[in-house]
Structure formats: structure tokens, C-alpha cells
Design a protein around this motif. Structure first.
Motif, short mmCIF file in Angstrom:
data_model
loop_
_atom_site.label_atom_id
_atom_site.label_comp_id
_atom_site.label_asym_id
_atom_site.label_seq_id
_atom_site.Cartn_x
_atom_site.Cartn_y
_atom_site.Cartn_z
N UNK A 154 -23.76 66.20 9.12
CA UNK A 154 -23.84 67.37 9.99
C UNK A 154 -24.14 66.96 11.44
N UNK A 155 -25.01 65.97 11.62
CA UNK A 155 -25.30 65.45 12.96
C UNK A 155 -24.03 64.86 13.58
N UNK A 156 -23.31 64.06 12.80
CA UNK A 156 -22.09 63.42 13.32
C UNK A 156 -21.04 64.44 13.73
N UNK A 157 -20.85 65.47 12.90
CA UNK A 157 -19.86 66.49 13.23
C UNK A 157 -20.25 67.20 14.52
N UNK A 158 -21.50 67.58 14.64
CA UNK A 158 -21.95 68.28 15.86
C UNK A 158 -21.85 67.38 17.09
N UNK A 159 -22.21 66.11 16.93
CA UNK A 159 -22.10 65.18 18.06
C UNK A 159 -20.65 64.99 18.48
N UNK A 160 -19.75 64.88 17.51
CA UNK A 160 -18.33 64.75 17.84
C UNK A 160 -17.83 65.98 18.59
N UNK A 161 -18.24 67.16 18.14
CA UNK A 161 -17.85 68.39 18.83
C UNK A 161 -18.41 68.42 20.24
N UNK A 162 -19.68 68.07 20.39
CA UNK A 162 -20.32 68.09 21.70
C UNK A 162 -19.70 67.09 22.66
N UNK A 163 -19.23 65.96 22.13
CA UNK A 163 -18.60 64.93 22.95
C UNK A 163 -17.09 65.16 23.08
N UNK A 164 -16.57 66.17 22.38
CA UNK A 164 -15.16 66.52 22.41
C UNK A 164 -14.26 65.36 21.98
N UNK A 165 -14.63 64.78 20.84
CA UNK A 165 -13.84 63.69 20.25
C UNK A 165 -13.66 63.97 18.77
N UNK A 166 -12.59 63.43 18.16
CA UNK A 166 -12.45 63.54 16.71
C UNK A 166 -13.61 62.83 16.01
N UNK A 167 -14.02 63.36 14.90
CA UNK A 167 -15.13 62.78 14.14
C UNK A 167 -14.92 61.29 13.89
N UNK A 168 -13.70 60.90 13.52
CA UNK A 168 -13.44 59.49 13.20
C UNK A 168 -13.70 58.56 14.39
#
Length: 80
Positions: free
Chosen positions: A62-76
């Protein structure tokens, strides 16, 4: 029996470093990114992000998904 601390493996360390790199490339302070993650619905204190970036705190999915969204990058991106 005392609980063993969970070790952070190579992918966790890589993700931590990638988060820090992306954050600094975007000119965000740790406090700003943590606030953005919180605004997205995943509460993140001002102390959590520095600990994640230093690989002193595990980062769950959940942290990784939110961080990816906040940084505007794909999760991978955070895992590569």
C-alpha cells in the motif's frame, strides 16, 4: 520469545533508493512527499518517509502504490 526485526532485502533497498532519487529529481522535500501520500489516502508521517528512504522501515504494498502515485510513476519503476 522476542520478535525478530524484519530484514529489508535487496528489492526493498532498491525501492528505497529509487524513491529518494525520484523525490529529489522532482525537487520535493521528504515532508512534502509524505504530505502528498497522505492526501492520496495513505497516512504517512514526516518520520516514516526518511526511515523508508534509509531502508530502516519496511515499505508495504500500500505504501509503494501510494508513493508511486505521488511521484507520478508506474509502480514497477520503484522496483526496478
Amino acid at each position: 520469545m522476542a520478535a525478530r526485526p524484519l530484514e529489508i532485502g535487496p528489492y526493498g533497498i532498491r525501492a528505497a533508493r529509487t524513491i529518494e532519487i525520484l523525490r529529489t529529481e522532482r525537487g520535493l522535500a521528504q515532508r512534502e512527499l509524505a504530505a502528498h501520500v497522505t492526501a492520496l489516502g495513505r497516512p504517512m508521517s514526516n518520520t516514516m518517509l526518511p526511515r523508508i528512504e534509509r531502508a530502516q522501515r519496511r515499505c508495504d504494498v500500500d505504501d509503494l502504490v501510494a508513493l508511486a502515485q505521488a511521484l507520478d510513476v508506474p509502480l514497477l519503476t520503484l522496483l526496478q
